[in-house]
Scaffold this motif. Structure first.
Motif, PDB file in Angstrom:
ATOM      1  N   ALA A 103       1.050  -0.994  -0.176  1.00 56.70           N
ATOM      2  CA  ALA A 103       0.279  -0.205  -0.023  1.00 56.70           C
ATOM      3  C   ALA A 103       0.857   0.892   0.062  1.00 56.70           C
ATOM      4  O   ALA A 103       0.525   2.658   0.099  1.00 56.70           O
ATOM      5  CB  ALA A 103      -0.934   0.220   1.850  1.00 56.70           C
ATOM      6  N   LEU A 104       1.802   0.808   0.078  1.00 55.41           N
ATOM      7  CA  LEU A 104       2.942   2.760   0.179  1.00 55.41           C
ATOM      8  C   LEU A 104       3.505   2.896  -1.463  1.00 55.41           C
ATOM      9  O   LEU A 104       3.668   4.240  -1.360  1.00 55.41           O
ATOM     10  CB  LEU A 104       4.470   1.575   1.184  1.00 55.41           C
ATOM     11  CG  LEU A 104       4.348   1.742   1.909  1.00 55.41           C
ATOM     12  CD1 LEU A 104       5.684   1.615   3.065  1.00 55.41           C
ATOM     13  CD2 LEU A 104       3.589   2.446   4.049  1.00 55.41           C
ATOM     14  N   VAL A 105       2.676   2.338  -2.414  1.00 52.76           N
ATOM     15  CA  VAL A 105       3.448   1.951  -3.357  1.00 52.76           C
ATOM     16  C   VAL A 105       2.536   2.973  -4.081  1.00 52.76           C
ATOM     17  O   VAL A 105       0.613   2.803  -4.033  1.00 52.76           O
ATOM     18  CB  VAL A 105       3.681   1.241  -3.964  1.00 52.76           C
ATOM     19  CG1 VAL A 105       4.019   1.428  -6.052  1.00 52.76           C
ATOM     20  CG2 VAL A 105       4.472  -0.299  -3.973  1.00 52.76           C
ATOM     21  N   PRO A 106       2.496   4.576  -4.267  1.00 57.31           N
ATOM     22  CA  PRO A 106       1.903   4.930  -5.033  1.00 57.31           C
ATOM     23  C   PRO A 106       1.084   4.432  -6.547  1.00 57.31           C
ATOM     24  O   PRO A 106       1.516   3.535  -6.767  1.00 57.31           O
ATOM     25  CB  PRO A 106       2.464   6.440  -6.082  1.00 57.31           C
ATOM     26  CG  PRO A 106       3.963   6.548  -5.033  1.00 57.31           C
ATOM     27  CD  PRO A 106       4.049   4.752  -4.868  1.00 57.31           C
ATOM     28  N   PRO A 107      -0.315   4.814  -6.310  1.00 55.99           N
ATOM     29  CA  PRO A 107      -1.455   4.035  -7.361  1.00 55.99           C
ATOM     30  C   PRO A 107      -1.197   4.816  -8.713  1.00 55.99           C
ATOM     31  O   PRO A 107       0.049   5.624  -9.210  1.00 55.99           O
ATOM     32  CB  PRO A 107      -3.023   4.791  -6.955  1.00 55.99           C
ATOM     33  CG  PRO A 107      -2.776   5.903  -5.927  1.00 55.99           C
ATOM     34  CD  PRO A 107      -0.824   5.308  -5.684  1.00 55.99           C
ATOM     35  N   ILE A 155       8.045   6.252  -0.140  1.00 58.97           N
ATOM     36  CA  ILE A 155       8.524   6.016  -1.384  1.00 58.97           C
ATOM     37  C   ILE A 155       8.588   6.852  -2.411  1.00 58.97           C
ATOM     38  O   ILE A 155       8.644   7.185  -3.296  1.00 58.97           O
ATOM     39  CB  ILE A 155       7.907   4.609  -2.067  1.00 58.97           C
ATOM     40  CG1 ILE A 155       8.013   3.984  -0.909  1.00 58.97           C
ATOM     41  CG2 ILE A 155       7.645   3.780  -3.351  1.00 58.97           C
ATOM     42  CD1 ILE A 155       7.552   2.271  -0.989  1.00 58.97           C
ATOM     43  N   ARG A 156       7.545   8.362  -2.502  1.00 58.64           N
ATOM     44  CA  ARG A 156       7.305   9.176  -3.053  1.00 58.64           C
ATOM     45  C   ARG A 156       8.108  10.399  -3.270  1.00 58.64           C
ATOM     46  O   ARG A 156       8.528  10.043  -4.298  1.00 58.64           O
ATOM     47  CB  ARG A 156       5.664   9.837  -2.726  1.00 58.64           C
ATOM     48  CG  ARG A 156       4.199   8.894  -2.896  1.00 58.64           C
ATOM     49  CD  ARG A 156       3.580   9.799  -2.340  1.00 58.64           C
ATOM     50  NE  ARG A 156       1.788   9.304  -2.441  1.00 58.64           N
ATOM     51  CZ  ARG A 156       1.423   8.140  -2.267  1.00 58.64           C
ATOM     52  NH1 ARG A 156       1.868   7.667  -1.083  1.00 58.64           N
ATOM     53  NH2 ARG A 156       0.075   7.853  -2.236  1.00 58.64           N
ATOM     54  N   ALA A 157       8.767   9.809  -2.064  1.00 57.24           N
ATOM     55  CA  ALA A 157      10.135  11.106  -1.433  1.00 57.24           C
ATOM     56  C   ALA A 157      11.074  10.975  -2.819  1.00 57.24           C
ATOM     57  O   ALA A 157      11.913  11.584  -3.769  1.00 57.24           O
ATOM     58  CB  ALA A 157      10.348  11.543  -1.089  1.00 57.24           C
TER      59      ALA A 157
END
Length: 298
Positions: A168-172, A200-202
């Motif tokens: 769920a930490l991976v961006p959609p 992860i987004r960073a």
């Protein structure tokens, strides 16, 4: 040990028992002897039953002891997590205080000097005065960015860590303009600060800054740790620049930076580092040590 029966001149038998070289005679009829033997057998059966019940009770007590021991271990682990979080929060508070005191005050001091000098030379050299005023405005913008950074930084550790699914930490799909391919076990969970969910987004944002077109996210399981690996095909990061990636001085103007990502992950003992070959794009590793990852949902 053995028995001898000796015929007597009366009804009934004498029973002789030899034990360890000594003879013992029992003067009783057969019915009495049989009753004694049956009574002894019944007593032995009862003792065996009592022993079996005692063994079962001991087994149950042992199981309860194991359960309490497991609960105690879990409590100790939870206490250690809290202590680590408190230690990280204290370190974070010290750092933000240092940033505010040294960074912000130095910036305000430079602004003051620029404006004061501009005031002195305004009539004699308006062009130079204007340049100093513009310099002061630039410094003021940096001070504002520093203030915004401290506002973001203080969010780390505000809420208690929790178990979150790593997947769920991976961006959609569609959130970023570049291709993102992820292969993370769906049952893998990590114990992180809620603010760390942006880590992860960073990393992806940094990859875009380095002109990457694709990001690959994989998971590597080791004996006592799990590593989430984020690789990109962007411009590689030279060795001297790797350390600066995580400097708080690079944060202003970059939103949720790599510095904030690493700080948020560190709350629960998770590490973040860049290990890529400068000639082959970026490679970031999120190290989850034993105790902060699991293969089942909570």
């Amino acid at each position: 040990e053995f028995f001898e029966k000796r015929k007597k001149g009366r009804q009934g038998d004498d029973l002789t028992i030899r034990i360890a070289g000594h003879s013992y005679t029992i003067n009783a009829d057969r019915e009495t002897i049989l009753n004694i033997l049956l009574s002894t057998y019944a007593l032995a059966v009862q003792k065996n039953t009592d022993l079996s019940e005692a063994r079962d009770e001991l087994f149950n007590l042992n199981e309860q002891l194991h359960e309490k021991n497991d609960a105690l271990k879990a409590e100790i682990m939870e206490r250690e997590r809290v202590e680590r979080a408190l230690s990280e929060a204290h370190r974070k508070l010290s750092l933000v205080t240092s940033i505010t005191r040294h960074g912000l005050l130095n910036q305000l001091g430079a602004i003051h000097e620029s404006l004061e000098y501009a005031t002195r030379i305004l009539d004699e050299n308006p062009t130079a005065a204007k340049e100093n005023i513009l310099s002061g405005i630039t410094g003021l913008d940096r001070a504002i960015q520093t203030t915004r950074f401290t506002q973001e930084y203080q969010k780390i550790g505000e809420n208690p860590p929790s178990w979150q699914r790593a997947e769920a930490l991976v961006p959609p799909p569609g959130e970023f303009t570049i291709e993102i391919a992820a292969d993370i076990p769906p049952d893998l969970s990590v114990y992180i600060d809620p603010f760390a969910s942006e880590a992860i987004r960073a990393v992806i944002t940094d990859a875009i800054r380095r002109r990457a077109e694709k990001v690959q996210i994989t998971c590597e399981e080791q004996k006592d740790s799990t590593i989430i690996i984020i690789e990109d095909d962007g411009i590689g990061i030279p060795a001297p620049a790797k350390k600066a990636l995580f400097s708080h001085e690079q944060t202003p103007g970059r939103g949720f930076s790599l510095f904030l990502a690493r700080e948020a992950l560190a709350i629960t003992g998770i590490g973040l580092k860049e290990t890529g070959d400068p000639r082959q794009g970026g490679r970031f590793e999120i190290h989850c040590p034993d105790g902060v990852f699991q293969k089942s949902s909570r």
